[in-house]
Design a protein around this motif. Structure first.
Motif, mmCIF file in Angstrom:
data_model
loop_
_atom_site.group_PDB
_atom_site.id
_atom_site.type_symbol
_atom_site.label_atom_id
_atom_site.label_comp_id
_atom_site.label_asym_id
_atom_site.label_seq_id
_atom_site.Cartn_x
_atom_site.Cartn_y
_atom_site.Cartn_z
ATOM 1 N N ARG A 142 33.204 47.574 39.695
ATOM 2 C CA ARG A 142 34.473 47.026 40.177
ATOM 3 C C ARG A 142 34.919 47.831 41.387
ATOM 4 N N GLU A 146 40.109 46.749 45.422
ATOM 5 C CA GLU A 146 40.523 45.433 44.923
ATOM 6 C C GLU A 146 41.331 45.566 43.637
ATOM 7 N N GLU A 147 40.914 46.463 42.757
ATOM 8 C CA GLU A 147 41.637 46.649 41.496
ATOM 9 C C GLU A 147 43.050 47.182 41.733
ATOM 10 N N ARG A 150 45.079 44.208 42.928
ATOM 11 C CA ARG A 150 45.359 43.317 41.779
ATOM 12 C C ARG A 150 46.482 43.895 40.907
ATOM 13 N N PHE A 151 46.410 45.193 40.641
ATOM 14 C CA PHE A 151 47.416 45.860 39.823
ATOM 15 C C PHE A 151 48.794 45.747 40.481
ATOM 16 N N VAL A 153 49.839 43.477 42.744
ATOM 17 C CA VAL A 153 50.290 42.075 42.723
ATOM 18 C C VAL A 153 50.863 41.737 41.344
ATOM 19 N N ALA A 154 50.173 42.163 40.287
ATOM 20 C CA ALA A 154 50.659 41.909 38.923
ATOM 21 C C ALA A 154 52.000 42.601 38.683
#
Length: 174
Positions: A142, A146-147, A150-151, A153-154
């Protein structure tokens, strides 16, 4: 400016423990030294209610220009390469430089996270270190950058908040 860097550090006494350490300091307009420079140059520091009462730098001619129907610049940070309209009013492109050891006896730097304020407004340095460590544990399958995005945005979605630009760059150090 509006970006920060955090080192992802492995603690020598506990190699399974990775933590985040700030490598940079924010240059916000309301910090005493920054505010003094801005005001000495004829600029001002104002807190904008529409932006969560965050401090912004404005040029000394802001009100006059606004009255003429112009869109004068105001920034939430006090150091930047751009922002030429605010340079005469204390906005500086001078940076701070710090040197860090990546492998000392107590800590080993495993990575570096460069992130925009859109990332750091909702991701702590500890969360960033944990996410980078998790990505490394799964054999780099991963992408930690990007992770992190993503975190973030969440996190914005969970707060039903408008997300700022979110940028994350991760450099892993073997």
């Amino acid at each position: 400016g509006d970006s920060r860097v955090s080192a992802v550090v492995e603690v020598a006494s506990s190699p399974k423990e990775w933590k985040g350490d700030w490598m940079t300091e924010d240059h916000k307009p309301d910090l005493p030294g920054e505010k003094q420079r801005i005001e000495k140059a004829g600029g001002s520091v104002v807190y904008l209610q529409k932006h969560g009462d965050k401090a912004f730098i404005r040029g000394g001619d802001f009100t006059t220009r606004k009255g003429r129907g112009e869109q004068p610049m105001q920034l939430q940070y006090s150091r930047a390469f751009g922002g030429k309209d605010l340079k005469p009013f204390g906005l500086s492109a001078n940076c701070d430089v710090k040197v860090f050891s990546i492998d000392d006896t107590e800590h080993r730097v495993r990575g570096v996270v460069l992130g925009s304020d859109g990332l750091w407004d909702v991701v702590s340095k500890q969360d960033a270190a944990r996410i980078v460590q998790q990505c490394c544990r799964v054999g780099y399958s991963r992408d930690p950058s990007e992770e992190l995005v993503r975190f973030a945005v969440a996190a914005y979605k969970s707060k039903d908040a408008h997300a700022d630009n979110i940028t994350a760059i991760v450099v892993l150090i073997a």
